[in-house]
Write a protein that holds these residues in place. Structure first.
Motif, short mmCIF file in Angstrom:
data_model
loop_
_atom_site.label_atom_id
_atom_site.label_comp_id
_atom_site.label_asym_id
_atom_site.label_seq_id
_atom_site.Cartn_x
_atom_site.Cartn_y
_atom_site.Cartn_z
N GLY A 170 1.03 -1.67 -0.18
CA GLY A 170 0.23 0.01 0.18
C GLY A 170 0.63 1.29 -0.34
N VAL A 171 2.33 0.82 -0.24
CA VAL A 171 2.95 2.25 -0.74
C VAL A 171 2.77 3.67 -1.66
N PRO A 172 2.43 4.18 -1.80
CA PRO A 172 2.84 5.21 -3.41
C PRO A 172 3.63 5.05 -3.76
N MET A 173 3.37 4.64 -5.16
CA MET A 173 5.13 4.97 -5.81
C MET A 173 6.19 6.49 -5.39
N ALA A 174 5.28 7.51 -5.37
CA ALA A 174 6.31 8.83 -4.24
C ALA A 174 7.05 7.94 -3.93
N ARG A 175 6.68 7.12 -3.29
CA ARG A 175 7.52 7.44 -1.55
C ARG A 175 7.79 5.35 -1.73
N THR A 176 8.37 5.93 -3.09
CA THR A 176 9.19 4.74 -3.58
C THR A 176 10.90 4.88 -3.67
N VAL A 177 12.61 3.95 -3.57
CA VAL A 177 13.09 5.17 -4.04
C VAL A 177 14.25 3.54 -4.11
N ALA A 178 14.73 3.60 -5.14
CA ALA A 178 15.51 2.63 -6.15
C ALA A 178 16.86 2.87 -6.69
N ILE A 179 17.53 1.61 -5.55
CA ILE A 179 19.23 2.38 -6.01
C ILE A 179 20.08 1.77 -6.96
N GLY A 180 20.83 1.55 -7.96
CA GLY A 180 21.50 0.47 -8.61
C GLY A 180 22.05 1.72 -9.51
N ASP A 181 23.23 -0.17 -9.86
CA ASP A 181 24.96 1.47 -11.07
C ASP A 181 24.81 0.64 -12.00
N ALA A 192 10.68 4.49 -10.09
CA ALA A 192 10.39 4.82 -8.45
C ALA A 192 10.36 6.58 -7.83
N GLY A 193 9.74 6.75 -6.72
CA GLY A 193 10.03 8.76 -6.36
C GLY A 193 11.08 8.97 -6.33
N VAL A 194 12.24 8.92 -6.07
CA VAL A 194 13.59 9.33 -5.85
C VAL A 194 14.47 7.33 -6.80
N GLY A 195 15.38 7.72 -7.80
CA GLY A 195 16.37 6.54 -8.02
C GLY A 195 17.61 7.82 -7.80
N ILE A 196 18.41 6.59 -7.43
CA ILE A 196 19.61 7.61 -6.98
C ILE A 196 20.38 6.13 -7.80
N ALA A 197 21.45 6.98 -9.07
CA ALA A 197 22.43 5.93 -9.42
C ALA A 197 23.80 6.22 -8.11
N PHE A 198 24.09 4.86 -7.81
CA PHE A 198 24.96 4.47 -6.71
C PHE A 198 27.24 3.65 -7.25
N CYS A 199 27.42 4.60 -7.54
CA CYS A 199 29.02 4.44 -8.09
C CYS A 199 28.47 4.66 -9.75
N ALA A 200 27.85 4.37 -10.22
CA ALA A 200 27.08 4.37 -11.50
C ALA A 200 28.46 4.64 -12.55
N LYS A 201 28.19 3.13 -13.78
CA LYS A 201 28.58 3.64 -14.36
C LYS A 201 28.12 5.20 -14.87
N PRO A 202 29.26 5.60 -16.08
CA PRO A 202 29.09 6.87 -16.95
C PRO A 202 27.73 6.59 -18.19
N ALA A 203 27.44 6.12 -18.19
CA ALA A 203 26.20 5.77 -19.48
C ALA A 203 25.18 6.33 -18.27
N VAL A 204 24.96 5.34 -17.10
CA VAL A 204 24.48 5.66 -16.39
C VAL A 204 24.00 7.30 -15.39
N ARG A 205 24.97 7.67 -14.76
CA ARG A 205 25.15 8.61 -14.20
C ARG A 205 24.47 9.70 -15.31
N GLU A 206 24.40 9.70 -17.00
CA GLU A 206 23.99 10.91 -17.59
C GLU A 206 22.46 10.80 -17.71
N ARG A 207 21.95 9.45 -17.12
CA ARG A 207 20.22 9.51 -17.14
C ARG A 207 20.08 9.31 -15.64
N VAL A 208 20.52 9.73 -14.21
CA VAL A 208 19.90 9.59 -13.64
C VAL A 208 20.56 10.94 -12.88
#
Length: 229
Positions: A170-181, A192-208
């Protein structure tokens, strides 16, 4: 505008309350290793597998195809390798603190992995993780066949898991977090409501736009409106 969570004065990502669900990738995010490379070490194919993994995570290869290609190199490895690899796994600095902080605020924690259930399931249990999704390797007569069983955890499956788990809680998407590299984490981070690029590849940092470029997951605790447990 890019927000760097490892810099002084990082912005609050939730202005009120805290996330109800945090979902992370596993390899090179929740843990420091790439599990398939640890398995490939036993098979003597680590260099080849690492090269394919790097290209897949940078978005240069189709993930499902690249996974099948990498898993094929593991044919003949004894299934005792799972216990050996699990014993060598190192959680990323701050991982336990972030999980505990999410739980202390009444939230839930999930992981989605392009790696393997045989390692992810006991890892999730040891860290107190509420949900997990991962691939499964076929084993016959105590050895790996070089094939994957069932659905492959692609970028779309990661999005589906995020949605399904949030809905079940029952959690709205606005209250979700996704983290990846990796590139296959981008759709989940965008969903996700908040997406966090974690020590990510260059192509990922360009889009998050929200990034944590220091390998310490606890640095996300305060920006997420959480407190150290």
């Amino acid at each position: 505008m890019t927000h760097h969570l490892d810099e002084p004065g990082a912005p609050l990502l939730f202005t009120s309350g805290a996330p109800g669900l945090v979902v992370t990738d596993v390899d090179s995010t929740l843990i420091t290793q790439e599990v398939i490379e640890e398995l490939a070490e036993v098979a003597g194919t680590r260099e080849r597998v690492a090269e394919i993994t790097s290209r897949a995570m940078n978005g240069e290869l189709d993930f499902a195809e690249s996974l099948r290609e990498r898993v094929a190199t593991l044919r003949g490895v004894p299934d005792s390798v799972f216990g050996d690899v699990l014993a060598s796994i190192t959680p990323t600095e701050g991982a336990r603190e972030l999980i505990d902080a999410v739980h202390a605020a009444g939230g839930h924690f999930g992981v989605v992995s392009g790696g393997f259930e045989e390692v992810v399931a006991p890892l999730a249990a040891s860290l107190g993780i509420d949900f997990y999704a991962a691939n499964r390797l076929e084993v016959e007569d105590g050895v790996l066949t070089g094939r994957v069983l069932g659905r492959i955890v692609t970028s779309q499956v990661k999005v589906e898991c995020l949605r399904e788990w949030a809905s079940s809680l029952g959690v709205p998407m606005a209250r979700t977090v996704a983290i990846g590299d990796g590139a296959n984490d981008i759709p989940m981070m965008n969903e996700a409501g908040v997406g966090i690029a974690f020590c990510a590849k260059p192509a990922v940092r360009e889009r998050v736009s929200v990034q944590l470029n220091v390998p310490d997951l606890s640095l996300a605790i305060t920006p997420l409106g959480l407190s150290r447990a």
